[in-house]
Design a protein around this motif. Structure first.
Motif, short mmCIF file in Angstrom:
data_model
loop_
_atom_site.label_atom_id
_atom_site.label_comp_id
_atom_site.label_asym_id
_atom_site.label_seq_id
_atom_site.Cartn_x
_atom_site.Cartn_y
_atom_site.Cartn_z
N ASP A 234 0.83 -1.21 0.00
CA ASP A 234 0.00 0.00 0.00
C ASP A 234 0.87 1.26 0.00
N THR B 207 -3.10 -1.76 -3.02
CA THR B 207 -4.56 -1.92 -2.89
C THR B 207 -5.15 -0.61 -2.39
N ASN B 208 -4.64 -0.11 -1.29
CA ASN B 208 -5.18 1.12 -0.71
C ASN B 208 -4.15 2.25 -0.74
N PRO C 63 -10.12 3.27 -7.42
CA PRO C 63 -10.40 1.85 -7.72
C PRO C 63 -10.34 1.53 -9.22
N ARG D 212 -4.05 -1.46 -12.67
CA ARG D 212 -3.42 -2.24 -11.60
C ARG D 212 -3.17 -3.67 -12.08
N HIS E 11 -3.77 -9.35 -9.81
CA HIS E 11 -3.97 -9.85 -8.43
C HIS E 11 -4.15 -8.72 -7.41
N THR E 12 -4.02 -7.46 -7.85
CA THR E 12 -4.18 -6.32 -6.94
C THR E 12 -5.65 -5.93 -6.84
N LYS E 13 -6.18 -5.88 -5.64
CA LYS E 13 -7.58 -5.50 -5.45
C LYS E 13 -7.77 -4.01 -5.75
N SER E 14 -9.01 -3.64 -6.05
CA SER E 14 -9.29 -2.24 -6.42
C SER E 14 -9.00 -1.28 -5.27
N GLY E 15 -9.35 -1.67 -4.06
CA GLY E 15 -9.04 -0.86 -2.88
C GLY E 15 -9.73 0.48 -2.85
#
Length: 200
Positions: free
Chosen positions: A22, A88-89, A126, A130, A133-137
């Motif tokens: 992050d 992610t974040n 979001p 990316r 495998h990276t979440k939108s966050g």
């Protein structure tokens, strides 16, 4: 009210829970005795500082405004940075509680345009490019206890002071709060001058 050492320890413990991928931005604002204002931010990812910037606003801003603008500038730099695809974040950490509260909320008054821009950016985070495998966050806001010797916050404070003593851009906009304070000061001065003329 908790002692500042306990509040600082709580924040430090929270820092350790942030995934290393992050992005964490610490931002701050500053205003000198002569009225010059500045902001600044530093950014970390994978425990390394990769962003640092000082911003000069001249005489047209209050500390509240510089805090908001520095947070926005740090977020803009982060979303544009190539390594945002790994995060992610995005965490925005600042020691002004009022600004921290208003960054993601509908806002009126001074720096309204900055807060609207921040919310637009938060909605875009979001959707950034990316890795699969990276979440939108999301963009997360975290208040930092000021003047408690948290190294990253102290470093952000230094960048803000550097911004305040720097030469501002030739064209800079004054904030609503700054103009309001200026008008109040001028009206008091004019009233005192007029009173000295007519009182006798």
């Amino acid at each position: 009210m908790l002692p500042s050492t306990l509040v600082a320890a709580d924040f430090t413990a929270f820092q350790r829970t942030i995934p290393s991928s992050d992005i964490v931005i610490f931002s701050d604002g500053s205003r000198l005795i002569d009225g010059r204002a500045g902001g600044g931010y530093i950014g970390f990812q994978a425990h390394h500082q990769f962003l640092r910037s000082s911003l000069s606003y001249g005489h047209g801003k209050e500390v509240f405004n510089t805090e908001a603008e520095a947070a926005l500038a740090g977020a803009q730099a982060s979303i544009a940075y190539p390594t945002a695809q790994f995060a992610t974040n995005l965490w925005i950490c600042l020691d002004n509680l009022e600004v921290a509260t208003r960054l993601l909320s509908p806002s009126t008054g001074s720096s309204q345009e900055v807060f609207e821009s921040f919310r637009t950016l938060a909605a875009a985070w979001p959707l950034r490019e990316r890795l699969p495998h990276t979440k939108s966050g999301s963009i997360q806001i975290r208040w930092v206890p000021g003047h408690t010797k948290i190294p990253e916050n102290e470093a952000a404070d230094l960048t803000a002071k550097e911004g305040a003593i720097s030469i501002p851009p030739s064209l800079y906009k004054s904030s609503y709060a700054s103009l309001k304070r200026y008008a109040k000061t001028q009206s008091l001065s004019a009233a005192q001058t007029r009173w000295q003329t007519v009182a006798p």
